[in-house]
Design an enzyme around this catalytic site. Sequence first.
Site, PDB file in Angstrom:
ATOM      1  N   CYS A 163       0.795  -1.242   0.000  1.00 35.58           N
ATOM      2  CA  CYS A 163       0.000   0.000   0.000  1.00 35.58           C
ATOM      3  C   CYS A 163       0.824   1.287   0.000  1.00 35.58           C
ATOM      4  O   CYS A 163       0.727   2.082  -0.926  1.00 35.58           O
ATOM      5  CB  CYS A 163      -0.929  -0.002   1.207  1.00 35.58           C
ATOM      6  SG  CYS A 163      -2.144  -1.320   1.144  1.00 35.58           S
TER       7      CYS A 163
HETATM    8  N1  LIG Z   1      -2.913  -6.058   1.498  1.00 39.94           N
HETATM    9  C1  LIG Z   1      -3.332  -5.010   2.165  1.00 39.94           C
HETATM   10  O1  LIG Z   1      -2.954  -4.801   3.310  1.00 39.94           O
HETATM   11  C2  LIG Z   1      -4.333  -4.030   1.561  1.00 39.94           C
HETATM   12  C3  LIG Z   1      -4.986  -3.129   2.413  1.00 39.94           C
HETATM   13  C4  LIG Z   1      -5.921  -2.249   1.897  1.00 39.94           C
HETATM   14  C5  LIG Z   1      -6.174  -2.254   0.517  1.00 39.94           C
HETATM   15  N2  LIG Z   1      -5.506  -3.109  -0.317  1.00 39.94           N
HETATM   16  C6  LIG Z   1      -5.849  -3.088  -1.738  1.00 39.94           C
HETATM   17  O2  LIG Z   1      -6.713  -4.186  -2.017  1.00 39.94           O
HETATM   18  C7  LIG Z   1      -6.458  -4.711  -3.314  1.00 39.94           C
HETATM   19  C8  LIG Z   1      -6.125  -6.184  -3.226  1.00 39.94           C
HETATM   20  O3  LIG Z   1      -4.939  -6.330  -2.479  1.00 39.94           O
HETATM   21  P1  LIG Z   1      -4.497  -7.717  -1.843  1.00 39.94           P
HETATM   22  O4  LIG Z   1      -3.405  -7.388  -0.911  1.00 39.94           O
HETATM   23  O5  LIG Z   1      -5.675  -8.481  -1.348  1.00 39.94           O
HETATM   24  O6  LIG Z   1      -3.924  -8.455  -3.168  1.00 39.94           O
HETATM   25  P2  LIG Z   1      -3.450  -9.989  -3.278  1.00 39.94           P
HETATM   26  O7  LIG Z   1      -2.396  -9.998  -4.337  1.00 39.94           O
HETATM   27  O8  LIG Z   1      -3.148 -10.537  -1.925  1.00 39.94           O
HETATM   28  O9  LIG Z   1      -4.746 -10.753  -3.804  1.00 39.94           O
HETATM   29  C9  LIG Z   1      -5.351 -10.474  -5.022  1.00 39.94           C
HETATM   30  C10 LIG Z   1      -6.004 -11.734  -5.553  1.00 39.94           C
HETATM   31  O10 LIG Z   1      -6.733 -11.382  -6.731  1.00 39.94           O
HETATM   32  C11 LIG Z   1      -6.598 -12.440  -7.676  1.00 39.94           C
HETATM   33  N3  LIG Z   1      -6.902 -11.893  -9.008  1.00 39.94           N
HETATM   34  C12 LIG Z   1      -6.155 -11.076  -9.770  1.00 39.94           C
HETATM   35  N4  LIG Z   1      -6.799 -10.746 -10.902  1.00 39.94           N
HETATM   36  C13 LIG Z   1      -7.991 -11.392 -10.857  1.00 39.94           C
HETATM   37  C14 LIG Z   1      -9.100 -11.458 -11.729  1.00 39.94           C
HETATM   38  N5  LIG Z   1      -9.123 -10.765 -12.864  1.00 39.94           N
HETATM   39  N6  LIG Z   1     -10.140 -12.235 -11.371  1.00 39.94           N
HETATM   40  C15 LIG Z   1     -10.138 -12.936 -10.218  1.00 39.94           C
HETATM   41  N7  LIG Z   1      -9.123 -12.896  -9.350  1.00 39.94           N
HETATM   42  C16 LIG Z   1      -8.061 -12.135  -9.656  1.00 39.94           C
HETATM   43  C17 LIG Z   1      -5.174 -12.915  -7.504  1.00 39.94           C
HETATM   44  O11 LIG Z   1      -5.019 -14.229  -7.997  1.00 39.94           O
HETATM   45  C18 LIG Z   1      -5.017 -12.827  -5.978  1.00 39.94           C
HETATM   46  O12 LIG Z   1      -5.348 -14.041  -5.323  1.00 39.94           O
HETATM   47  C19 LIG Z   1      -5.327  -3.830  -3.885  1.00 39.94           C
HETATM   48  O13 LIG Z   1      -5.888  -2.800  -4.621  1.00 39.94           O
HETATM   49  C20 LIG Z   1      -4.675  -3.278  -2.651  1.00 39.94           C
HETATM   50  O14 LIG Z   1      -4.025  -2.043  -2.916  1.00 39.94           O
HETATM   51  C21 LIG Z   1      -4.617  -4.021   0.195  1.00 39.94           C
END
Ligand SMILES: NC(=O)c1ccc[n+]([C@@H]2O[C@H](COP(=O)([O-])OP(=O)(O)OC[C@H]3O[C@@H](n4cnc5c(N)ncnc54)[C@H](O)[C@@H]3O)[C@@H](O)[C@H]2O)c1
Length: 442
Positions: free
Chosen positions: A279
């Site tokens: 992030c």
């Molecule tokens: N990790 C954090 O602490 C956090 C906190 C707040 C916000 N975010 C935001 O949330 C969002 C997700 O982050 P995350 O950390 O969960 O990511 P992540 O990489 O842990 O998980 C994302 C998942 O989405 C799947 N994916 C990708 N493209 C896809 C598609 N087209 N269809 C179906 N599945 C798909 C991937 O295989 C993966 O399992 C990002 O925008 C991030 O900036 C993350």
Amino acid sequence: MKNKLRQLIQSRDVQVSVIGLGYVGLPLAVGFAEKGINVIGLDNDSNRISSIFAAKGSIAGVNAERIANVCTGDIPSLTLTTNYDALLKADVVIICVPTPLKDDTVPDLSFVEAAATEISKRLHDGMLIVLESTTYPGTTEELLLDLFKSSNPSRSPLVIGENYFLSFSPERIDPGRTDYTIANTPKVVGGVTADCTEITAELYRILVEKVISVSSPKAAEMVKLLENTYRSVNIGLANEFALICDALGVDVWEVIEAASTKPFGYTPFYPGPGLGGHCIPVDPQYLAWKMKQLNLDTKFINLAREINQSMCQHVITKTEQALNYDGKKLAGAKILVLGVAYKNDVADIRESPGIRLIDRLMKSSALVSYHDKYVPEITLDERLVSSVELTPQLLSDSDCVVIATAHSYYPLDLIVGQSSILIDTRNATSKYSGEHGNVIKL
Ligand SMILES: NC(=O)c1ccc[n+]([C@@H]2O[C@H](COP(=O)([O-])OP(=O)(O)OC[C@H]3O[C@@H](n4cnc5c(N)ncnc54)[C@H](O)[C@@H]3O)[C@@H](O)[C@H]2O)c1
């Protein structure tokens, strides 16, 4: 349509689908399922689905027992799939896919676009779509709404706010944190129309104690960017103070600790070897990129990034100076880096400053090894590097030990006792200050 959807939500008969089962999507899907909601978890990576089923300890901050409880039984409340046709029966779709950067500065919305395109093919009466992925202001309306409006022109058009609903609601999860969870962290929602906001707030009230409604998706997108830019800028300030204090021969950690005793008007942030995680190093760049399109220079964001990025070199300079003082050179020195997860007590290595440090040290011809019990191996320049066992012998054989991430399991007595030079970038050794000449803090 709104009343029908509201009734489904209130009676808990609503069918929720979460797209992207990572750090954000999996806890959300499990959370809704635990409330008795029928949830479909959709991820396009079949390995991801298998690893969730096979989870032993914890995965994306959710322990295996919680997953098993909702995924097994005669009628599991959470089913997992890679098939987008599952959306045909979904009343609610929540998008939690990655939003990384291309070339370090340009938003990569390909994952959001791919997910939204699949939804648009299955958009139907009464559907609510919520974007949770962090992104630049305007994405929900400029990208998603436009796509949904132009979807399947052969059908009679669905009208936003009447036939279907669209909102942005930022995720605020902090992986590894136990005091603030989805339930007790207020949730911000902003819909394209007032009805979109209202129905989205109703949905999240199933899971979250307090829901805050804002006037638009753009305002909700900006909330997340303000929160994370605030952190990036304040960490940048703490890093600049570390550089200033270093030049003045003052202990920056002592200064921050004393400043923190002020009961109002000051919130402590800490310096370190650089920003990490998915992030804080990434999200402000989304805003900077968007504002560049509007010819507005984001000065604070750019400066904080510059200072934060310079910290890796500062740590290397301190390491080199300490080695030189001992009559050694950086090239050929045996350096042990402790911690490659981006923060303590987690296994997440995204944007890890420890890995950046190892890479740069290796490029300076140092002989680098690392230890991190949460991260058994890392890939550097397509080469697999494994974590080494932390032994007294390894510590005393190393010319220099660098604490890049301060995991709480470290045997600090041993580390301080056996290292000939210990560069501590996290103030992990605060209780040893002054007594041990081998400890050099940031
Ligand atoms: N990790 C954090 O602490 C956090 C906190 C707040 C916000 N975010 C935001 O949330 C969002 C997700 O982050 P995350 O950390 O969960 O990511 P992540 O990489 O842990 O998980 C994302 C998942 O989405 C799947 N994916 C990708 N493209 C896809 C598609 N087209 N269809 C179906 N599945 C798909 C991937 O295989 C993966 O399992 C990002 O925008 C991030 O900036 C993350």
